[in-house]
Design a protein around this motif. Structure first.
Motif, PDB file in Angstrom:
ATOM      1  N   ARG A 193      46.537  39.163  41.169  1.00 15.31           N
ATOM      2  CA  ARG A 193      46.692  38.473  42.447  1.00 15.31           C
ATOM      3  C   ARG A 193      47.524  37.208  42.244  1.00 15.31           C
ATOM      4  O   ARG A 193      47.309  36.464  41.285  1.00 15.31           O
ATOM      5  N   SER A 194      48.463  36.986  43.130  1.00 14.21           N
ATOM      6  CA  SER A 194      49.291  35.785  43.025  1.00 14.21           C
ATOM      7  C   SER A 194      48.449  34.546  43.275  1.00 14.21           C
ATOM      8  O   SER A 194      47.787  34.445  44.314  1.00 14.21           O
ATOM      9  N   PRO A 195      48.452  33.571  42.343  1.00 11.37           N
ATOM     10  CA  PRO A 195      47.700  32.337  42.582  1.00 11.37           C
ATOM     11  C   PRO A 195      48.294  31.509  43.707  1.00 11.37           C
ATOM     12  O   PRO A 195      47.615  30.666  44.289  1.00 11.37           O
ATOM     13  N   GLY A 198      47.682  34.438  46.989  1.00 10.32           N
ATOM     14  CA  GLY A 198      46.398  35.121  47.063  1.00 10.32           C
ATOM     15  C   GLY A 198      46.521  36.613  47.300  1.00 10.32           C
ATOM     16  O   GLY A 198      45.512  37.309  47.444  1.00 10.32           O
ATOM     17  N   THR A 222      40.782  42.939  39.978  1.00 11.30           N
ATOM     18  CA  THR A 222      41.894  42.063  40.333  1.00 11.30           C
ATOM     19  C   THR A 222      41.713  40.726  39.633  1.00 11.30           C
ATOM     20  O   THR A 222      40.648  40.109  39.723  1.00 11.30           O
ATOM     21  N   SER A 224      43.902  36.892  38.368  1.00 10.70           N
ATOM     22  CA  SER A 224      44.992  36.009  38.804  1.00 10.70           C
ATOM     23  C   SER A 224      45.810  35.492  37.636  1.00 10.70           C
ATOM     24  O   SER A 224      46.550  34.523  37.791  1.00 10.70           O
ATOM     25  N   ASP A 225      45.701  36.159  36.482  1.00  9.03           N
ATOM     26  CA  ASP A 225      46.397  35.652  35.295  1.00  9.03           C
ATOM     27  C   ASP A 225      46.833  36.827  34.434  1.00  9.03           C
ATOM     28  O   ASP A 225      46.042  37.743  34.147  1.00  9.03           O
TER      29      ASP A 225
END
Length: 307
Positions: A193-195, A198, A222, A224-225
């Protein structure tokens, strides 16, 4: 003639949207910045800002004045910085932004050599995966991928920003062979997931022959990294699409292997960004030339290429 310091206080306040932000960048107090701007307004006979409890807003006169003085201010500052160089050596604080993992893995190992070559430069390096406002936030340079390129900022390519599919050998051994992009639909996916937004981004796979296919995985989790996704795939939890700089250490150790090695995602370039000036500060020029040199010597453009 107006005070150089008052004009700088005005410009930094306009860029930051507040006296407090300008004070932080100038190492002054907000009260001192506000007083300096007020004196400038009094001397000019115009109001430059509309003030509120939350934010400063430029008046029409303020917008015109900012447009007229910004470039000149930068040129003067760069000239002063270059003139102040000790015995012709670059000097000053070098403020650079870079991604956390990429910076720690590939830029920080160069810090010792950089400081040895340029002992009068003081690194002020910020590790953040978000895109910064290079000029507005007072950065000398930034390293990253996918940056919007505003007016006045140039980009020098460091490496391709390729993404590849990885999984543990154990996970792949327990499933039917993955021989084509269509086979991925029955595999568990470790999505990222794009930080910033989102959202989980949709990707197109590209073959060595430049054929394109949609990437479809069965969502398992999912994250975020990218580094976390590599760790999860190394534990046999599924297939992850990760950037090559993150994948290389895991591939080198054998913790993961590439899935569909003839396919990858082309996500542009990882570049070095800096403001374009006729008179670039010596500290910035030294950093740009040094990073380009070191990435070339290490062959990172080839190492991070998925082709």
């Amino acid at each position: 003639m107006e005070s150089f310091g008052s004009i700088e206080c005005f410009v930094r306040s306009a860029e930051g949207g507040s006296f407090a932000e300008a004070a932080r960048r100038l190492s002054l107090t907000p009260a001192a910045v506000g007083k300096s701007v007020a004196k400038l307004e009094a001397r000019l006979g115009v109001r430059l800002f509309q003030r509120s409890t939350r934010r400063l807003t430029l008046t029409e006169a303020g917008k015109r004045f900012l447009a007229e003085v910004s470039d000149s201010l930068i040129t003067i500052q760069n000239a002063v910085a270059n003139l102040a160089s000790a015995e012709g050596r670059p000097v000053g604080t070098l403020k650079v932004s870079m991604g956390t993992v990429f910076g720690n893995s590939y830029v920080m190992p160069l810090l010792g050599e950089f400081v040895r070559r340029f002992p009068d430069i003081s690194p002020d390096w910020h590790f953040d995966n978000r895109q910064v406002d290079l000029i507005g936030q007072g950065f000398d340079a930034a390293i990253g991928g996918g940056f919007e390129l505003p007016q006045g900022v140039v980009a020098r390519k460091l490496t391709p920003a390729h993404r590849v599919l990885v999984a543990s050998a154990d996970y792949l051994a327990q499933r039917p062979p993955v021989l084509a992009p269509e086979d991925l639909a029955r595999c568990l996916g470790i999505l990222i997931r794009s930080p910033q937004t989102g959202r989980v981004r949709s990707w197109q796979l590209t073959s060595r022959e430049r054929e394109q296919r949609p990437l479809a995985l069965k969502p398992r989790m999912t994250l975020s990294d990218s580094e976390a996704a590599c760790c999860a795939s190394a534990q046999g939890m599924g297939i992850a699409l990760v950037s090559m700089p993150m994948a290389v250490p895991f591939l080198d150790s054998g913790a993961v292997v590439r899935v569909l090695p003839d396919w990858y995602v082309d996500d542009g370039n990882i570049s070095l960004y800096y403001a374009e000036h006729k008179l670039l500060p010596g500290k910035t020029r030294a950093f740009v030339d040094f990073i380009l040199e070191q990435f070339l010597i290490a062959g990172l453009a080839q190492r991070f290429s998925a082709i």
